[in-house]
Design a protein around this motif. Sequence first.
Motif, PDB file in Angstrom:
ATOM      1  N   GLU A  26       0.685  -1.328  -0.014  1.00 15.95           N
ATOM      2  CA  GLU A  26      -0.019   0.070   0.128  1.00 15.95           C
ATOM      3  C   GLU A  26       0.792   1.215   0.090  1.00 15.95           C
ATOM      4  OE1 GLU A  26      -2.679  -0.053   3.370  1.00 15.95           O
ATOM      5  OE2 GLU A  26      -3.831  -1.999   2.287  1.00 15.95           O
ATOM      6  N   LYS A  80       2.411   1.669  -3.668  1.00 14.17           N
ATOM      7  CA  LYS A  80       1.397   2.155  -4.448  1.00 14.17           C
ATOM      8  C   LYS A  80       1.145   3.511  -4.040  1.00 14.17           C
ATOM      9  CE  LYS A  80      -3.363   1.055  -5.774  1.00 14.17           C
ATOM     10  NZ  LYS A  80      -4.641   0.326  -5.535  1.00 14.17           N
ATOM     11  N   ASN A  81       0.847   3.941  -2.990  1.00 12.05           N
ATOM     12  CA  ASN A  81       0.493   5.379  -2.540  1.00 12.05           C
ATOM     13  C   ASN A  81       1.516   6.222  -3.091  1.00 12.05           C
ATOM     14  OD1 ASN A  81      -1.869   4.601  -1.673  1.00 12.05           O
ATOM     15  ND2 ASN A  81      -1.368   4.593   0.494  1.00 12.05           N
ATOM     16  N   LEU A  82       2.852   5.959  -3.058  1.00 12.59           N
ATOM     17  CA  LEU A  82       3.788   6.611  -3.349  1.00 12.59           C
ATOM     18  C   LEU A  82       4.134   6.926  -4.762  1.00 12.59           C
ATOM     19  CD1 LEU A  82       6.151   6.385  -0.383  1.00 12.59           C
ATOM     20  CD2 LEU A  82       4.919   8.454  -0.843  1.00 12.59           C
ATOM     21  N   GLY A  83       3.345   5.759  -5.623  1.00 12.81           N
ATOM     22  CA  GLY A  83       3.576   5.620  -7.109  1.00 12.81           C
ATOM     23  C   GLY A  83       4.823   4.784  -7.428  1.00 12.81           C
ATOM     24  N   PHE A  84       5.091   4.041  -6.408  1.00 13.94           N
ATOM     25  CA  PHE A  84       6.218   2.901  -6.898  1.00 13.94           C
ATOM     26  C   PHE A  84       5.669   1.807  -7.105  1.00 13.94           C
ATOM     27  CE2 PHE A  84       8.524   5.875  -4.546  1.00 13.94           C
ATOM     28  CZ  PHE A  84       9.910   5.710  -4.810  1.00 13.94           C
ATOM     29  N   GLN A  85       6.327   1.101  -8.389  1.00 14.45           N
ATOM     30  CA  GLN A  85       6.188  -0.260  -8.489  1.00 14.45           C
ATOM     31  C   GLN A  85       7.105  -1.042  -7.764  1.00 14.45           C
ATOM     32  OE1 GLN A  85       6.781  -1.402 -12.773  1.00 14.45           O
ATOM     33  NE2 GLN A  85       6.370  -3.669 -12.199  1.00 14.45           N
TER      34      GLN A  85
END
Length: 154
Positions: free
Chosen positions: A124, A127-132
Motif C-alpha cells: 500500500e 502504491k500510494n507513493l507511485g512506486f512499482q
Amino acid sequence: MPSPDRDARDATHRFIEFLKQKRLKQTQQRMDVLRKLLSLQTHVNAEELFHALRKENPSIGYSTVYRTLKLLTECGIAKENQFGDRITRYESSFNRKHHDHIVCVECNEIYEFENEQIETLQREVAKNLGFQMLDHKLEIYGICKLCLRSKESL
C-alpha cells in the motif's frame, strides 16, 4: 507443496542449465556447494559453508565456495543478506516464500518471520507513493529473550 527432494532436483536442474548458459563447467565441487546450501536451514557466510564442506571434501577451496555462492545468487537459488555487521550471509531462496528477519545484536541469532499485514502495508505504501515494488526486505534489530534473560541474571 513440493518436497525437499524435488526442490533439490529442480534447483540442481536450474543450476546446471545456468552453468551451460554461462559456458561454465558443472563440477562436483559446485554441486557440493549447491547441495550443502540447500540442506542448511540457516543463514551462512562463505567461510562457514567452506568449513562445513571441508569436513566432507578436504580438497574444496574457499574461492570455489565463494564463487559458487555468487553464481547461485545470480541464478536465483541463493539470496545474499547483510545484517548490519558487514558480513554477507547466504540462504537458499529456491521455492521459498518471502520472509523477513529479526536479528539479535547480542548473539547474532537470526529469526525468520512472515506477516501478511506487514506485507499488505508495504504494498500500500509503495502504491500510494507511485512506486512499482520490485523487491523489498524488512530487518528488525534488537535483543532476543535469551540474551535479555542473561543480562538480567548478571
